[in-house]
Design a protein around this motif. Sequence first.
Motif, mmCIF file in Angstrom:
data_model
loop_
_atom_site.group_PDB
_atom_site.id
_atom_site.type_symbol
_atom_site.label_atom_id
_atom_site.label_comp_id
_atom_site.label_asym_id
_atom_site.label_seq_id
_atom_site.Cartn_x
_atom_site.Cartn_y
_atom_site.Cartn_z
ATOM 1 N N ILE A 208 0.836 -1.208 0.000
ATOM 2 C CA ILE A 208 0.000 0.000 0.000
ATOM 3 C C ILE A 208 0.868 1.254 0.000
ATOM 4 O O ILE A 208 0.651 2.180 -0.773
ATOM 5 N N ASN A 212 1.242 3.862 -3.412
ATOM 6 C CA ASN A 212 0.774 5.243 -3.330
ATOM 7 C C ASN A 212 1.897 6.267 -3.270
ATOM 8 O O ASN A 212 1.636 7.457 -3.283
ATOM 9 N N THR A 258 -7.120 0.141 -6.909
ATOM 10 C CA THR A 258 -6.799 0.154 -5.479
ATOM 11 C C THR A 258 -8.035 -0.134 -4.650
ATOM 12 O O THR A 258 -7.998 -0.928 -3.705
ATOM 13 N N PHE A 262 -8.686 -3.363 -2.319
ATOM 14 C CA PHE A 262 -8.916 -3.144 -0.885
ATOM 15 C C PHE A 262 -10.194 -3.835 -0.426
ATOM 16 O O PHE A 262 -10.220 -4.504 0.606
ATOM 17 N N VAL A 269 -6.043 -6.333 5.061
ATOM 18 C CA VAL A 269 -5.396 -5.028 4.942
ATOM 19 C C VAL A 269 -5.543 -4.246 6.246
ATOM 20 O O VAL A 269 -4.588 -3.684 6.766
ATOM 21 N N MET A 270 -6.756 -4.243 6.793
ATOM 22 C CA MET A 270 -6.990 -3.464 8.009
ATOM 23 C C MET A 270 -6.194 -4.024 9.180
ATOM 24 O O MET A 270 -5.616 -3.288 9.962
ATOM 25 N N LEU A 273 -2.525 -2.992 8.643
ATOM 26 C CA LEU A 273 -2.245 -1.586 8.916
ATOM 27 C C LEU A 273 -2.256 -1.306 10.411
ATOM 28 O O LEU A 273 -1.441 -0.558 10.930
#
Lengths: 280, 292
Positions: A208, A212, A258, A262, A269-270, A273
């Motif tokens: 990620i 970006n 993206t 996601f 992903v959550m 992170l």
Amino acid sequence: MRKTSKVKNGIASFFKYFFMILLIFISLAPIVWAFISSFKSYAEINSSALSWPSRFSLDNYKAALQYAPILKYFMNSVIIVCVSVLVTVALVAMCAYVISRFQFKLKTLIVLLISASLMLPAQAISQPLFAIFQKLGIFDTKLGLIIVYSAMGIPMSFFVMVSYYKTISTALEESAYIDGATFIQTFLHIILPLAKPGLVTIAMIQFINIWNEFYFALMLTSGDRARTVPIALNYYMGTFANNYSALFAAVVMTVLPTIILFILLQRQVMESLTAGAVKG
Amino acid sequence: MNTKNKKIWIFLFTIPCMILFALVYAAPIITVFYTSLCDYTAFSAPAFQGIKNFITIFSDSDFICSIRNTLLWVVLQSTLHVGVGLAMALVLRRKPKGWKIARTAYMIPNIIPTAATGVMFTLLLNPMFGIVKPVLDFFGVNYAMVPNLFGNSRYAFWTVTATWIFYSGFNTIIFLAEMGAVSKEIYEAAAIDGATPWQADRYITLPLMRNVCGTCVTLASVAMVSQFDIIYMTTKGGPGTSTLNLPIYLYKAATLENNYGKANAVGVVQIIIGITLVILIKGLFREKKEAA
């Protein structure tokens, strides 16, 4: 008494939903608006911001693809991101393992150095990197960006992995050593399979962040050879100053992959992170 | 495994990481500090000259302005931004209908490339074809000309701020993870004792969030000290100096003025501000923890 508390609850839940819906609205509205507008003709965009397109035309997408090699930028991004994710994961898997398991002289120094760079504002070192890369002849190459991105992934991944390795019991390794396994065998066949969730976590964070990344891509590239997707947008902003209907299509094309990825992988992903933020 | 073997493996496992680290972090950091004391441009090699670059930047009102904007954004982000994220987490914690969709939707602005966010807001707020005009019409506001929110120094700072300040989904999921770790029994006990949901949040949930709050504030501050992408895509620091911050100032010194010595002096200031903030925030949240 009971009635007032019911009214109070009603008001509270009204505000709760109001707040929730408001945040969802401001999160999605700009994207949805850009998406719908990307199908409108130039004249339609100019005449009304909130109208529906008269017909869903793909002209803007055709124009966007025609004016700039966006597919090339996509390929650049995919290559750069994938290689740097692999490099970071491999290097950090090794380094963090040794740090989490053994005591040695320079250990404290290594940990200190890496934690200091965790909070470093990256732009501060961009000019020296630019100079070094020009000297090494890797300015404006994919290799240059891969090197920077792989290194930038180290600090956070390192701390996530160190704390992950610490959750793996040392008993398995000890019995492997007793059975005569070598260090590298133990690492490859016992530790790495157990560490897989941790490795997936750092790979996702790295993916990620690098997908970006904008600043270094801007500083360390000058042509189409190594430009990534976020930089393509900068290029479009310049090129489409007067043809902004194509700009809508360009922004949708960069954002949509993206978002889809996601939504498909959101739980992981959550979790990744969160782990990165808390342990890093 | 004997000790000599062990030492070799430790060396082999750390050295690739360290080489990359030295190339991308260590060497540039040393260079930044040294060349900030040099007369160094795109056309001349670094030549030591003392603190002249620092005198130059600190007597430049644009630079002072960029520090002020950077710090103002740090303050706004560590209060309002983290606060919105926390509020959303408190709402979603009770798992109201559609909370999962809300969580995902709220994360999306944090997942897409920031450069894309910049482009989207540039389009959205364009005075000609953006939504400013229809919104003003809808609310019946009189205007002689549709305001250019990014192009007018009266609005630019707050418009740029608005492109990130409410998008706190990342903080929300961090808070939610921490709230999920609080044992349910505490809340059950509180409910039996007659605590209202609001009281439970005020006296149970919030005090337990101090640590993770420190993490969020630190991340938010560091992000603001190096905030670049959206500003570059929307205003490039203008109009005038209204949205100028340290990274934009640095970028301009390096690429437009080609004054590398000056750019690296700015880099040194940026590093020092970043470290100072991290230490301050750590201290702030540690003190509170001891008091509690």
